[in-house]
Design an enzyme around this catalytic site. Structure first.
Site, short mmCIF file in Angstrom:
data_model
loop_
_atom_site.label_atom_id
_atom_site.label_comp_id
_atom_site.label_asym_id
_atom_site.label_seq_id
_atom_site.Cartn_x
_atom_site.Cartn_y
_atom_site.Cartn_z
N CYS A 83 0.85 -1.18 0.00
CA CYS A 83 0.00 0.00 0.00
C CYS A 83 0.89 1.24 0.00
O CYS A 83 1.82 1.35 0.80
CB CYS A 83 -0.91 -0.02 1.23
N CYS A 86 0.19 3.13 3.85
CA CYS A 86 0.64 2.56 5.14
C CYS A 86 1.70 1.47 4.99
O CYS A 86 2.22 0.99 5.99
CB CYS A 86 -0.55 2.03 5.92
N CYS A 131 -7.31 -1.19 1.31
CA CYS A 131 -6.32 -1.71 2.25
C CYS A 131 -7.02 -1.89 3.59
O CYS A 131 -7.68 -0.98 4.09
CB CYS A 131 -5.16 -0.71 2.37
N CYS A 134 -5.25 0.88 6.41
CA CYS A 134 -5.47 2.33 6.38
C CYS A 134 -6.77 2.72 5.68
O CYS A 134 -7.17 3.88 5.74
CB CYS A 134 -4.29 3.04 5.72
N CYS A 154 -8.07 -5.48 -10.08
CA CYS A 154 -7.61 -4.39 -10.94
C CYS A 154 -7.25 -3.20 -10.05
O CYS A 154 -8.12 -2.61 -9.43
CB CYS A 154 -8.73 -4.05 -11.92
#
Length: 174
Positions: A83, A86, A131, A134, A154
């Site tokens: 990510c 985070c 995510c 976060c 995607c």
């Protein structure tokens, strides 16, 4: 087609978001994968100084980058996609494939690191994913991927960073 049929079809389409609102807003693509990450209790605004303005728009305002604009679309080395906010590991490169869509695509995420929910922004229902740590918006999952799972995760390239295999993953930030 007569006028009444057209009006009934339009009314049905307009009512789809209401049907979804009455159901559970979070949906799971793979029900055997529970969230294994403790979510951060951090307002989205607090991420603004930690990521680029374009990444912030994708991650926390649910924007979409133009197709073909991310260098990660062509990334084919071994490693981990994390990510961009985070630094939670989200995808292993072994699960990346070329979907031809213009965005980095994966057959599956790292188990327990994504949460999903229904999205009606394009009128027809889609499954968006974020995510699990976060809450940063990553992309959408579709049921048109390769076998055996048949899933295409995607992803927006701006929402990810790539860490080459053998390099140490950065510490989680929050």
């Amino acid at each position: 087609m007569n006028r009444r049929a057209v009006l009934q079809s339009l009314a049905t389409l307009a009512g789809l978001p209401l049907i979804s609102a009455c159901s559970n807003s979070k949906t799971s693509v793979n029900t055997s994968t529970a969230i294994t990450v403790k979510p951060l209790n951090k307002p989205h605004e607090d991420w603004r100084d930690l990521v680029s303005p374009a990444a912030y728009k994708v991650l926390f305002e649910e924007d979409t980058e133009p197709p073909g604009s991310s260098a990660l679309n062509r990334e084919d080395r071994e490693g981990t996609f994390i990510c961009a906010a985070c630094y939670l590991p989200l995808f292993d490169s072994a699960n990346k494939y070329e979907s031809g869509t213009g965005w980095p695509s994966f057959t599956q995420p790292i188990a327990g690191h994504m949460e999903t929910r229904r999205d009606f922004k394009m009128i027809l229902p889609r499954t968006e994913y974020h995510c699990a740590r976060c809450g940063g918006h990553q992309g959408h999952v579709f049921k048109d991927g390769p076998l055996p799972r048949g899933e295409r995760w995607c992803n927006n390239g701006l929402a990810l960073r790539f860490v080459l295999k053998g390099e140490q993953l950065p510490p989680l930030r929050g």
